[in-house]
Write an enzyme that holds these catalytic residues in place. Structure first.
Site, PDB file in Angstrom:
ATOM      1  N   LYS A 147      41.482  31.332 -16.696  1.00  0.00           N
ATOM      2  CA  LYS A 147      41.696  31.346 -18.147  1.00  0.00           C
ATOM      3  C   LYS A 147      40.502  31.969 -18.877  1.00  0.00           C
ATOM      4  CE  LYS A 147      42.382  26.874 -18.214  1.00  0.00           C
ATOM      5  NZ  LYS A 147      42.302  26.625 -16.760  1.00  0.00           N
ATOM      6  N   GLU A 179      46.675  11.807  15.446  1.00  0.00           N
ATOM      7  CA  GLU A 179      46.908  13.212  15.110  1.00  0.00           C
ATOM      8  C   GLU A 179      48.068  13.780  15.931  1.00  0.00           C
ATOM      9  OE1 GLU A 179      45.664  14.376  12.504  1.00  0.00           O
ATOM     10  OE2 GLU A 179      44.177  12.791  12.229  1.00  0.00           O
ATOM     11  N   ASP A 208      47.183   8.995   4.496  1.00  0.00           N
ATOM     12  CA  ASP A 208      48.596   9.349   4.716  1.00  0.00           C
ATOM     13  C   ASP A 208      49.498   8.438   3.894  1.00  0.00           C
ATOM     14  OD1 ASP A 208      47.709  11.099   6.641  1.00  0.00           O
ATOM     15  OD2 ASP A 208      48.002   9.677   8.296  1.00  0.00           O
TER      16      ASP A 208
HETATM   17  P1  ADP Z   1      39.375  28.644 -15.670  1.00  0.00           P
HETATM   18  O1  ADP Z   1      38.729  29.068 -16.943  1.00  0.00           O
HETATM   19  O2  ADP Z   1      40.863  28.769 -15.675  1.00  0.00           O
HETATM   20  O3  ADP Z   1      38.942  27.304 -15.181  1.00  0.00           O
HETATM   21  P2  ADP Z   1      37.799  30.760 -14.642  1.00  0.00           P
HETATM   22  O4  ADP Z   1      38.266  31.901 -15.475  1.00  0.00           O
HETATM   23  O5  ADP Z   1      36.521  30.129 -15.055  1.00  0.00           O
HETATM   24  O6  ADP Z   1      38.924  29.657 -14.530  1.00  0.00           O
HETATM   25  O7  ADP Z   1      37.733  31.231 -13.126  1.00  0.00           O
HETATM   26  C1  ADP Z   1      36.642  30.930 -12.299  1.00  0.00           C
HETATM   27  C2  ADP Z   1      36.360  32.070 -11.356  1.00  0.00           C
HETATM   28  O8  ADP Z   1      37.418  32.216 -10.412  1.00  0.00           O
HETATM   29  C3  ADP Z   1      36.285  33.405 -12.042  1.00  0.00           C
HETATM   30  O9  ADP Z   1      35.010  33.650 -12.534  1.00  0.00           O
HETATM   31  C4  ADP Z   1      36.653  34.361 -10.937  1.00  0.00           C
HETATM   32  O10 ADP Z   1      35.558  34.601 -10.105  1.00  0.00           O
HETATM   33  C5  ADP Z   1      37.661  33.575 -10.137  1.00  0.00           C
HETATM   34  N1  ADP Z   1      39.037  33.891 -10.537  1.00  0.00           N
HETATM   35  C6  ADP Z   1      39.942  33.040 -11.043  1.00  0.00           C
HETATM   36  N2  ADP Z   1      41.124  33.654 -11.275  1.00  0.00           N
HETATM   37  C7  ADP Z   1      40.951  34.938 -10.930  1.00  0.00           C
HETATM   38  C8  ADP Z   1      41.792  36.093 -10.952  1.00  0.00           C
HETATM   39  N3  ADP Z   1      43.056  36.030 -11.384  1.00  0.00           N
HETATM   40  N4  ADP Z   1      41.276  37.268 -10.535  1.00  0.00           N
HETATM   41  C9  ADP Z   1      40.002  37.334 -10.099  1.00  0.00           C
HETATM   42  N5  ADP Z   1      39.163  36.304 -10.047  1.00  0.00           N
HETATM   43  C10 ADP Z   1      39.611  35.108 -10.453  1.00  0.00           C
HETATM   44 ZN    ZN Z   2      46.947  10.966   9.398  1.00  0.00          ZN
END
Ligand code: ADP
Ligand code: ZN
Ligand code: MG
Length: 599
Positions: free
Chosen positions: A214, A430, A505
């Site tokens: 996001k 397991e 579990d």
């Molecule tokens: P949120 O704000 O939804 O918690 P972030 O934007 O902070 O997530 O995402 C954290 C990190 O994960 C980003 O900095 C990036 O490195 C990686 N990431 C997450 N989604 C993507 C995506 N769609 N493409 C590339 N990298 C991503």
């Molecule tokens: Zn188990």
């Protein structure tokens, strides 16, 4: 006009004086930190010990003391027979601490010292006691600055904050990007839209689990439109003193007005935008903050091109007032990535890593259904760390596989010694999972069975990852219950005793069974009704003892599944024994070996 300017200058001078004092204080502190690090970094290479060697030395009982610093992976090690301390890097500090503590329990007289993070603690207490004052001063300076010093200074500061992130840095999410391109267009050419009489949207809400990207996509919008990105987190508003939340919102938006066109990003908006219910304490404070935000958004004029993006992973918590037209009237869900999305994310994040050609990103993508972008990025990073520790030239497939397991089940603990009896129990437990799921058509193939402890688990059975799918059938859920209870059923069948090892579990199985009845309407007796009712009183619609009936249905599902698991194991007792025995010998069975047993 002139007077006005002078007043401003005066204020500015005062601010400058205070800034200077703060600056000096900060320099002193930084110097302290620098000296600390300079002296502690003197150790050169032959005074370090590789992590794997360290683990070995610990298990031999050769280590006298380990000194850790909170938040750092760098540690100091004192060996029993040596004067000088060595340094080492610990890949996973939590797992390491656990390991050392386990050793201590086993009678190893190793000392574990944990220091707090700050080099400041090394500075005499008198200086330390000045810290609150310093912080206060810094705070005042911040407040002065926010009250609007020269505009020039601010614009300079914020244009620096323009992000370089573009849509191409965000993998997957094609449809979401398409929707958001519109926003980029608004920011770039607002007059085009206003000429047409179109109202520019003011707010966009991004829904999605943590780590789904996001923040990343919000930054990409600002980057694409080449406008400043001003951000703040909802929790930052409420951490402030009473009344400051609302004024912070005002200042944030004031700043945005000066920088318009721009993006304002409010992360964790649920912290201030939660449903306004009661009037007590903290709640009222949040209401003021939320009200202020709404007032500000309502007041955007048509010349101001400010778009407020907000993110949350708890959309159901939000106050409806936020969602009204003219506020956050656009909502976009950011899903966890599908197979193609995962592959694209892995590709983006492996660009700057030294990957061996044998690494197959497709198969990693297949094995990681349900993982977020952040988790995938983390796996590649862990893979790089593991490759470094193992002194590989490049990141190999095995490093990545190890990283996946580390991220999902925790770190392998070769050193934990456990009794023959425990080993047998784990092996049968397991094996029970594995055999049962082999005979359940809806369950995915077994990928690995192991009785080497990992994280908190004594052993584990890993399944091949499911293809991404949107729906899960009742049959599939019932079979999942059977697979989950296979461990406990095997313990009972073979050892005629049961253990605490099945607690996880049981927890998962109970949760699934409860959701089948109360959320997915899968109980024949109770029918397709949502019993999870948002409001407490909803439940009374169904009669007072509805809770008992739900409980009976949940129990029925679990009982049936447990019986089925026992039956399957009795029918295939030979396979159960073979697998358990193999595990006791080899500790681990991979996919091919597992399949062979059933040929
Ligand atoms: P949120 O704000 O939804 O918690 P972030 O934007 O902070 O997530 O995402 C954290 C990190 O994960 C980003 O900095 C990036 O490195 C990686 N990431 C997450 N989604 C993507 C995506 N769609 N493409 C590339 N990298 C991503
Ligand atoms: Zn188990
Ligand atoms: Mg975020």
């Amino acid at each position: 006009m002139n007077k006005n300017k002078e007043g401003k200058n005066n204020k500015q001078n005062k601010g400058l004086l205070i800034s200077a004092i703060t600056l000096i204080a900060i320099i002193i502190i930084l110097a302290g930190v620098a000296i600390y690090f300079a002296t502690s970094n003197k150790n050169n290479d032959d005074k370090t010990i590789a992590y794997t060697d360290l683990i070995e030395q610990i298990s031999y009982g050769n280590v006298e003391k380990v000194e850790m610093t909170v938040g750092s992976t760098s540690i100091k090690v004192k060996m029993k027979d040596q004067e000088e301390e060595k340094k080492s890097i610990v890949p996973n500090t939590e797992a390491f601490i656990e390991l050392v503590q386990q050793k201590k329990l086993e009678g190893n007289d190793i000392k574990l010292e944990q220091k707090s993070k700050n080099a400041l603690l090394q500075i005499p207490a008198t200086l330390l006691s000045l810290l609150p004052t310093l912080i206060m001063v810094a705070l005042f300076v911040m407040i002065f600055k926010m009250q609007g010093l020269g505009e020039k200074g601010q614009v300079y500061e914020d244009t620096e904050r323009k992000t370089k992130i573009r849509f191409e840095d965000v993998a997957g999410l094609d449809e979401e990007k398409e929707e958001l391109i519109e926003i980029v267009d608004f920011l770039k050419r607002p007059e085009k839209f206003s000429k047409m009489g179109a109202k520019i949207p003011k707010g966009v809400l991004l829904y999605g689990k943590p780590g789904t990207g996001k923040t990343l996509i919000a930054k990409a919008i600002a980057g694409e439109a080449d406008v400043p990105f001003i951000s703040m987190s909802g929790s930052e508003f409420i951490e402030m003193f009473a009344g400051l939340g609302a004024s912070r919102v005002r200042k944030l938006i004031d700043k945005a007005r000066k920088l318009s066109p721009c993006i304002v990003f409010i992360d964790e908006i649920d912290a201030i935008g939660a449903r306004r219910t009661s009037n007590s304490g903290a709640e009222t404070e949040n209401n003021q903050t939320l009200n202020q935000l709404l007032v500000e958004m309502d007041g955007f004029s048509s010349e101001e091109t400010i778009i407020v993006l907000a993110a949350t992973n708890r959309p159901e918590m939000l106050d409806n007032a936020l969602l009204r037209p003219g506020r956050f009237d656009r909502q976009i869900t950011i899903p966890t990535p599908d197979l193609k999305g995962r592959l694209d994310i892995l590709k983006i994040h492996s660009k700057d890593k030294r990957l061996s050609d044998e690494v197959n990103l497709e198969s990693i993508a297949e094995d990681t259904a349900g993982f977020t972008g952040a988790e995938l990025a983390n796996i590649l990073n862990e893979g790089a760390i593991i490759a470094t520790i193992k002194k590989h030239e490049e990141i190999e497939n095995s490093d990545i596989e190890e990283a996946v397991k580390k991220v999902t089940v925790g770190l392998e603990k070769h050193s934990r010694v456990y009794s023959e009896k425990d080993k047998k129990l784990t092996a049968y437990h397991e094996a029970g999972h594995a055999v049962v799921s082999k005979y359940l058509p809806t369950q995915t193939d077994v990928k690995e069975v192991s009785i080497i402890p990992r994280g908190v688990a004594g052993g584990y059975t890993m399944y091949k990852s499911d293809e991404d799918k949107y729906y899960i059938s009742k049959t599939e859920m019932k079979e999942k219950l059977i697979a989950l209870l296979g461990g406990r059923a095997a313990e009972k069948l073979v050892l005629d005793d049961i253990s605490t090892g099945a607690s996880n579990d049981i927890e998962v199985a109970t949760k699934i069974a409860r959701e089948m009845v109360t959320k997915y309407g899968m109980s024949d007796n109770l029918g397709p009704i949502d019993f999870q009712g948002k409001e407490q009183n909803d439940m009374f619609v169904f009669g007072e003892n509805i809770g008992d009936k739900i409980g009976q249905e949940v129990k029925l599902l679990i009982d049936e599944a447990y019986k089925e698991a026992q039956k399957l194991l009795m029918d295939h007792r030979d396979k159960l024994d073979t697998i358990a025995q193999t595990l006791l010998q080899k500790e681990k069975i991979n996919e091919q070996e597992f399949k062979k047993i059933f040929e």
